[in-house]
Write a protein that holds these residues in place. Structure first.
Motif, PDB file in Angstrom:
ATOM      1  N   GLU A 194       0.827  -1.206   0.000  1.00  0.00           N
ATOM      2  CA  GLU A 194       0.000   0.000   0.000  1.00  0.00           C
ATOM      3  C   GLU A 194       0.861   1.255   0.000  1.00  0.00           C
ATOM      4  N   ALA A 195       1.957   1.227   0.771  1.00  0.00           N
ATOM      5  CA  ALA A 195       2.845   2.391   0.825  1.00  0.00           C
ATOM      6  C   ALA A 195       3.566   2.601  -0.502  1.00  0.00           C
ATOM      7  N   MET A 196       3.972   1.513  -1.160  1.00  0.00           N
ATOM      8  CA  MET A 196       4.673   1.658  -2.439  1.00  0.00           C
ATOM      9  C   MET A 196       3.733   2.176  -3.522  1.00  0.00           C
ATOM     10  N   ALA A 197       2.494   1.710  -3.488  1.00  0.00           N
ATOM     11  CA  ALA A 197       1.517   2.242  -4.448  1.00  0.00           C
ATOM     12  C   ALA A 197       1.297   3.733  -4.209  1.00  0.00           C
ATOM     13  N   TYR A 198       1.233   4.116  -2.942  1.00  0.00           N
ATOM     14  CA  TYR A 198       1.056   5.536  -2.597  1.00  0.00           C
ATOM     15  C   TYR A 198       2.266   6.348  -3.061  1.00  0.00           C
ATOM     16  N   ALA A 199       3.462   5.782  -2.864  1.00  0.00           N
ATOM     17  CA  ALA A 199       4.683   6.502  -3.262  1.00  0.00           C
ATOM     18  C   ALA A 199       4.759   6.676  -4.770  1.00  0.00           C
ATOM     19  N   GLY A 200       4.079   5.828  -5.515  1.00  0.00           N
ATOM     20  CA  GLY A 200       4.081   5.968  -6.965  1.00  0.00           C
ATOM     21  C   GLY A 200       3.100   6.998  -7.486  1.00  0.00           C
ATOM     22  N   ARG A 201       2.058   7.308  -6.707  1.00  0.00           N
ATOM     23  CA  ARG A 201       1.056   8.264  -7.206  1.00  0.00           C
ATOM     24  C   ARG A 201       1.089   9.615  -6.488  1.00  0.00           C
ATOM     25  N   ARG A 202       1.627   9.648  -5.282  1.00  0.00           N
ATOM     26  CA  ARG A 202       1.692  10.920  -4.530  1.00  0.00           C
ATOM     27  C   ARG A 202       2.863  11.736  -5.047  1.00  0.00           C
ATOM     28  N   GLU A 203       2.625  12.984  -5.399  1.00  0.00           N
ATOM     29  CA  GLU A 203       3.681  13.829  -5.943  1.00  0.00           C
ATOM     30  C   GLU A 203       4.056  14.936  -4.968  1.00  0.00           C
ATOM     31  N   ALA A 204       5.334  15.260  -4.989  1.00  0.00           N
ATOM     32  CA  ALA A 204       5.866  16.407  -4.239  1.00  0.00           C
ATOM     33  C   ALA A 204       7.009  16.994  -5.053  1.00  0.00           C
ATOM     34  N   PHE A 205       7.055  18.289  -5.132  1.00  0.00           N
ATOM     35  CA  PHE A 205       8.098  18.975  -5.907  1.00  0.00           C
ATOM     36  C   PHE A 205       8.112  18.503  -7.356  1.00  0.00           C
ATOM     37  N   GLY A 206       6.917  18.206  -7.869  1.00  0.00           N
ATOM     38  CA  GLY A 206       6.771  17.917  -9.278  1.00  0.00           C
ATOM     39  C   GLY A 206       7.072  16.486  -9.692  1.00  0.00           C
ATOM     40  N   ARG A 207       7.232  15.556  -8.763  1.00  0.00           N
ATOM     41  CA  ARG A 207       7.491  14.163  -9.147  1.00  0.00           C
ATOM     42  C   ARG A 207       7.004  13.226  -8.052  1.00  0.00           C
ATOM     43  N   PRO A 208       6.785  11.940  -8.384  1.00  0.00           N
ATOM     44  CA  PRO A 208       6.328  10.988  -7.360  1.00  0.00           C
ATOM     45  C   PRO A 208       7.318  10.917  -6.200  1.00  0.00           C
ATOM     46  N   ILE A 209       6.801  10.791  -4.993  1.00  0.00           N
ATOM     47  CA  ILE A 209       7.699  10.781  -3.835  1.00  0.00           C
ATOM     48  C   ILE A 209       8.596   9.552  -3.817  1.00  0.00           C
ATOM     49  N   GLY A 210       8.222   8.490  -4.545  1.00  0.00           N
ATOM     50  CA  GLY A 210       9.102   7.332  -4.647  1.00  0.00           C
ATOM     51  C   GLY A 210      10.416   7.634  -5.333  1.00  0.00           C
ATOM     52  N   LYS A 211      10.507   8.750  -6.036  1.00  0.00           N
ATOM     53  CA  LYS A 211      11.757   9.163  -6.672  1.00  0.00           C
ATOM     54  C   LYS A 211      12.803   9.608  -5.660  1.00  0.00           C
ATOM     55  N   PHE A 212      12.366   9.910  -4.442  1.00  0.00           N
ATOM     56  CA  PHE A 212      13.295  10.392  -3.420  1.00  0.00           C
ATOM     57  C   PHE A 212      13.861   9.204  -2.641  1.00  0.00           C
ATOM     58  N   GLN A 213      15.184   9.171  -2.494  1.00  0.00           N
ATOM     59  CA  GLN A 213      15.821   8.071  -1.784  1.00  0.00           C
ATOM     60  C   GLN A 213      15.316   7.959  -0.350  1.00  0.00           C
ATOM     61  N   SER A 214      15.026   9.075   0.270  1.00  0.00           N
ATOM     62  CA  SER A 214      14.564   9.043   1.658  1.00  0.00           C
ATOM     63  C   SER A 214      13.220   8.343   1.806  1.00  0.00           C
ATOM     64  N   VAL A 215      12.463   8.250   0.730  1.00  0.00           N
ATOM     65  CA  VAL A 215      11.204   7.518   0.731  1.00  0.00           C
ATOM     66  C   VAL A 215      11.417   6.084   0.268  1.00  0.00           C
ATOM     67  N   ALA A 216      12.150   5.899  -0.826  1.00  0.00           N
ATOM     68  CA  ALA A 216      12.292   4.576  -1.434  1.00  0.00           C
ATOM     69  C   ALA A 216      13.167   3.638  -0.603  1.00  0.00           C
ATOM     70  N   PHE A 217      14.273   4.125  -0.077  1.00  0.00           N
ATOM     71  CA  PHE A 217      15.232   3.222   0.561  1.00  0.00           C
ATOM     72  C   PHE A 217      14.690   2.565   1.836  1.00  0.00           C
ATOM     73  N   PRO A 218      13.979   3.275   2.717  1.00  0.00           N
ATOM     74  CA  PRO A 218      13.397   2.578   3.873  1.00  0.00           C
ATOM     75  C   PRO A 218      12.425   1.475   3.461  1.00  0.00           C
ATOM     76  N   LEU A 219      11.649   1.697   2.412  1.00  0.00           N
ATOM     77  CA  LEU A 219      10.737   0.655   1.943  1.00  0.00           C
ATOM     78  C   LEU A 219      11.510  -0.553   1.440  1.00  0.00           C
ATOM     79  N   VAL A 220      12.624  -0.299   0.743  1.00  0.00           N
ATOM     80  CA  VAL A 220      13.476  -1.394   0.274  1.00  0.00           C
ATOM     81  C   VAL A 220      14.031  -2.193   1.452  1.00  0.00           C
ATOM     82  N   GLU A 221      14.480  -1.504   2.467  1.00  0.00           N
ATOM     83  CA  GLU A 221      15.050  -2.186   3.634  1.00  0.00           C
ATOM     84  C   GLU A 221      14.022  -3.091   4.307  1.00  0.00           C
ATOM     85  N   HIS A 222      12.803  -2.598   4.478  1.00  0.00           N
ATOM     86  CA  HIS A 222      11.779  -3.405   5.145  1.00  0.00           C
ATOM     87  C   HIS A 222      11.321  -4.549   4.248  1.00  0.00           C
TER      88      HIS A 222
END
Length: 379
Positions: free
Chosen positions: A255-283
């Protein structure tokens, strides 16, 4: 080790997943608010054969192996963790009964479990004896017409729904070898439900046994052998609980990864930011690894090997990893995750309880330590 599922297991996973998506997941939030299963759910689960996964075929069950039982519970937990407990209880209690009952007892007990007309509870824990379950004080006194059980059992999942219980009482001297097991109807047993943080529809509560009368033929196995037999069953049930936890964690991550793909901040999906993507990868990595250890334990049990080492490794690790994964998912989704109107908050409340179920992290680490270090050097 080959941990790939067989075609039959893949078909089973698909069937349970479709059932859970249609008949369980849409009602999860409402069941949580009402603190009870929706009407008809248990009958529908019985019709799917979910209570007979570990019951031999001659008694109406599916006689599935331990890995397949894990598949069933993993798929159910992804939809709603609370609905897993009657299925888990049926698998654990059914396994204990099948291994220790006489042919006449099995013919009397197991068909009801498989058919879902007997919803079972495990009555071991007491208010003063959780981790130290070998010290239970519920008394079992023998009389000419059978046994009478007196005491209180607590922290019992499915208390609200149970028709039958595997109850443990002290019938002999102090210690594990003085405890006997009884499988009996729960007619007239006083119950009180707990008000819990999570898994509210699971109906956790306590039984008050005020001289409950049970027949001689309700004794499971030999007098004094009850605790030892159920502890053997924990080698499988702890791995099953680990998979339930992992499924909740993975569902929240999805659910969080789907949200990170559609939620945008600063003109791009938040999943583009390492601070968002990397914790999800670790878990995701932690959950994947814990899942492999859980299935390793179940595969060992199916092969006739002792599953306790990987099962107890999984049991202390998987619920912790799952809870942390759900927490991170909530943080990723921000206010949407924090709201009870969203999908993640309930998952966090629900999964925390699995750090207690069937043994705390300390209890399971103790088992691992004794395997690795030997009893002479371990705590």
């Amino acid at each position: 080790m080959n941990l790939d599922f067989t075609p039959q297991q893949e078909t089973l996973a698909k069937r349970v997943r479709e059932f859970a998506a249609d008949r369980v997941a849409p009602f999860r939030a409402e069941s949580d608010r009402r603190a009870e299963y929706r009407p008809g759910l248990l009958a529908e689960m019985a019709a799917e054969g979910l209570f007979g996964v570990r019951v031999p075929e001659e008694f109406g069950g599916q006689a599935l192996d331990a890995v397949s039982a894990g598949i069933v519970l993993e798929e159910l937990a992804a939809a709603d963790l609370s609905v897993c407990y009657p299925v888990l209880n049926a698998a654990l209690v059914g396994g204990v009964l099948a291994a220790n009952g006489t042919p006449a007892q099995l013919a009397r007990w197991l068909p009801g479990i498989a058919a879902g007309t007997s919803i079972v509870a495990l009555g071991l824990t007491e208010a003063g004896h959780g981790t130290d379950a070998a010290a239970i004080e519920t008394a079992g006194e023998h009389f000419a017409d059978g046994w009478r059980l007196t005491g209180e059992k607590t922290s019992i999942m499915a208390t609200a729904y149970a028709t039958h219980g595997l109850l443990f009482a002290r019938t002999g001297a102090a210690g594990a070898r003085g405890i006997s097991a009884f499988y009996t109807p729960l007619h007239g047993v006083r119950r009180e439900l707990h008000t819990d943080l999570g898994c509210r529809s699971g109906g956790r509560g306590r039984f008050s046994l005020d001289g409950l009368r049970v027949a001689d033929d309700d004794l499971v196995g030999r007098p004094g052998a009850g605790f030892v037999e159920v502890m053997r069953g924990f080698g499988v049930s702890r791995a099953l609980i680990s998979l339930m936890a992992i499924a909740v964690g993975q569902a929240a991550l999805d659910e969080a990864m789907a949200y990170a793909g559609r939620r945008e901040a600063f003109g791009r999906p938040i999943g583009k930011f390492q601070s968002v993507a990397f914790p999800l990868v670790e878990h995701a990595t932690m959950l994947h690894a814990a899942r492999l250890v859980s299935y390793e334990a179940l595969a060992a049990a199916d092969a006739g090997r002792d599953p306790r080492l990987p099962a107890n490794m999984a049991k202390w690790w998987a619920p912790k990893a799952a809870m942390e994964a759900v927490h991170q998912s909530l943080l990723t989704m921000g206010h949407v995750g924090w709201s009870e109107d969203g999908p993640v908050a309930q998952r966090l409340r629900d999964v925390i309880g699995l750090q207690l179920a069937d043994g705390t992290a300390a209890a399971t680490k103790l088992v691992v330590a004794r395997h690795l270090l030997g009893r002479e050097a371990a705590p």
